[in-house]
Write a protein that holds these residues in place. Structure first.
Motif, PDB file in Angstrom:
ATOM      1  N   GLY A 103       0.790  -1.236   0.000  1.00  0.00           N
ATOM      2  CA  GLY A 103       0.000   0.000   0.000  1.00  0.00           C
ATOM      3  C   GLY A 103       0.811   1.269   0.000  1.00  0.00           C
ATOM      4  N   ASP A 104       2.121   1.173   0.082  1.00  0.00           N
ATOM      5  CA  ASP A 104       2.983   2.354   0.080  1.00  0.00           C
ATOM      6  C   ASP A 104       2.548   3.413   1.086  1.00  0.00           C
ATOM      7  OD1 ASP A 104       4.636   1.329  -1.956  1.00  0.00           O
ATOM      8  OD2 ASP A 104       3.303   2.114  -3.522  1.00  0.00           O
ATOM      9  N   GLY A 105       2.173   2.965   2.301  1.00  0.00           N
ATOM     10  CA  GLY A 105       1.771   3.893   3.344  1.00  0.00           C
ATOM     11  C   GLY A 105       0.346   4.400   3.228  1.00  0.00           C
ATOM     12  N   ARG A 106      -0.397   3.915   2.271  1.00  0.00           N
ATOM     13  CA  ARG A 106      -1.798   4.327   2.113  1.00  0.00           C
ATOM     14  C   ARG A 106      -2.673   3.571   3.100  1.00  0.00           C
ATOM     15  NH1 ARG A 106      -0.921   3.569  -4.047  1.00  0.00           N
ATOM     16  NH2 ARG A 106       0.054   5.540  -4.593  1.00  0.00           N
ATOM     17  N   SER A 107      -3.967   3.725   2.962  1.00  0.00           N
ATOM     18  CA  SER A 107      -4.903   3.128   3.913  1.00  0.00           C
ATOM     19  C   SER A 107      -5.371   1.735   3.484  1.00  0.00           C
ATOM     20  CB  SER A 107      -6.114   4.044   4.083  1.00  0.00           C
ATOM     21  OG  SER A 107      -6.786   4.181   2.842  1.00  0.00           O
ATOM     22  N   TRP A 108      -4.661   1.079   2.585  1.00  0.00           N
ATOM     23  CA  TRP A 108      -5.035  -0.257   2.133  1.00  0.00           C
ATOM     24  C   TRP A 108      -3.798  -1.075   1.809  1.00  0.00           C
ATOM     25  CZ3 TRP A 108      -2.868  -0.968  -2.563  1.00  0.00           C
ATOM     26  CH2 TRP A 108      -2.592   0.173  -3.325  1.00  0.00           C
ATOM     27  N   ARG A 109      -3.976  -2.391   1.796  1.00  0.00           N
ATOM     28  CA  ARG A 109      -2.922  -3.330   1.406  1.00  0.00           C
ATOM     29  C   ARG A 109      -3.564  -4.454   0.607  1.00  0.00           C
ATOM     30  NH1 ARG A 109      -0.187  -3.393   7.298  1.00  0.00           N
ATOM     31  NH2 ARG A 109       0.629  -1.289   7.177  1.00  0.00           N
ATOM     32  N   CYS A 120      -8.168  -7.085  -0.566  1.00  0.00           N
ATOM     33  CA  CYS A 120      -7.600  -5.900   0.073  1.00  0.00           C
ATOM     34  C   CYS A 120      -8.146  -5.755   1.481  1.00  0.00           C
ATOM     35  CB  CYS A 120      -7.962  -4.636  -0.704  1.00  0.00           C
ATOM     36  SG  CYS A 120      -7.257  -4.570  -2.359  1.00  0.00           S
ATOM     37  N   VAL A 122      -8.734  -2.666   3.929  1.00  0.00           N
ATOM     38  CA  VAL A 122      -8.845  -1.219   3.790  1.00  0.00           C
ATOM     39  C   VAL A 122      -9.185  -0.627   5.149  1.00  0.00           C
ATOM     40  CG1 VAL A 122     -10.053   0.648   2.599  1.00  0.00           C
ATOM     41  CG2 VAL A 122      -9.702  -1.550   1.441  1.00  0.00           C
TER      42      VAL A 122
END
Length: 132
Positions: A103-109, A120, A122
């Motif tokens: 997720g590059d530090g976002r709110s999901w993987r 995902c 989230v």
């Protein structure tokens, strides 16, 4: 409207194993008696607490998608809302999921379940929670 969603079916090599994987993540009842289908070694179900049904169908030559490789497309994926992304990550990995994208530090993987289907996690904020 002329149809109603009955269930979402995922192809896999081991239906019972995949049903147990998703039950550990989402809760619910594996292979609950249901007049709509027969549960056997080639078909397993998970009745979720919200009424949704996931079904798992054995495919002898199952070839999992390889996200994000377009030569082996994902075809579909499931998104699951979680309150604590770090804790949900630990739990999913302990159940046998693998990380496909952090997720590059976002709110999901993005993960793959044990049969290779992408899903995902989230991060979900309560609607009245302040952002920040």
């Amino acid at each position: 409207m002329f149809a109603e969603l009955q269930c979402v079916v995922l192809d896999c090599p081991d239906p019972a194993r995949l049903a147990r994987f998703y039950r550990a993540m989402l809760g619910g009842a594996v292979d609950r008696p249901d007049p709509r289908w027969e549960v056997n070694q080639d078909w397993s179900t998970l009745h979720l607490p919200n009424g949704t049904v996931l079904a798992f169908q054995r495919v002898a030559d199952h070839r999992p998608p390889r996200w994000p490789d377009p030569a082996h497309p994902q075809q579909f994926h499931l998104d699951f809302a979680v309150a604590d992304l770090e804790r949900a990550d630990e739990q999913a990995l302990a159940l046998g999921a693998t990380v496909l994208h952090d997720g590059d530090g976002r709110s999901w993987r993005v993960y793959a379940d044990p049969a290779g289907h992408p899903f995902c996690l989230v991060r979900h904020s309560a609607p009245d929670a302040p952002e920040g």
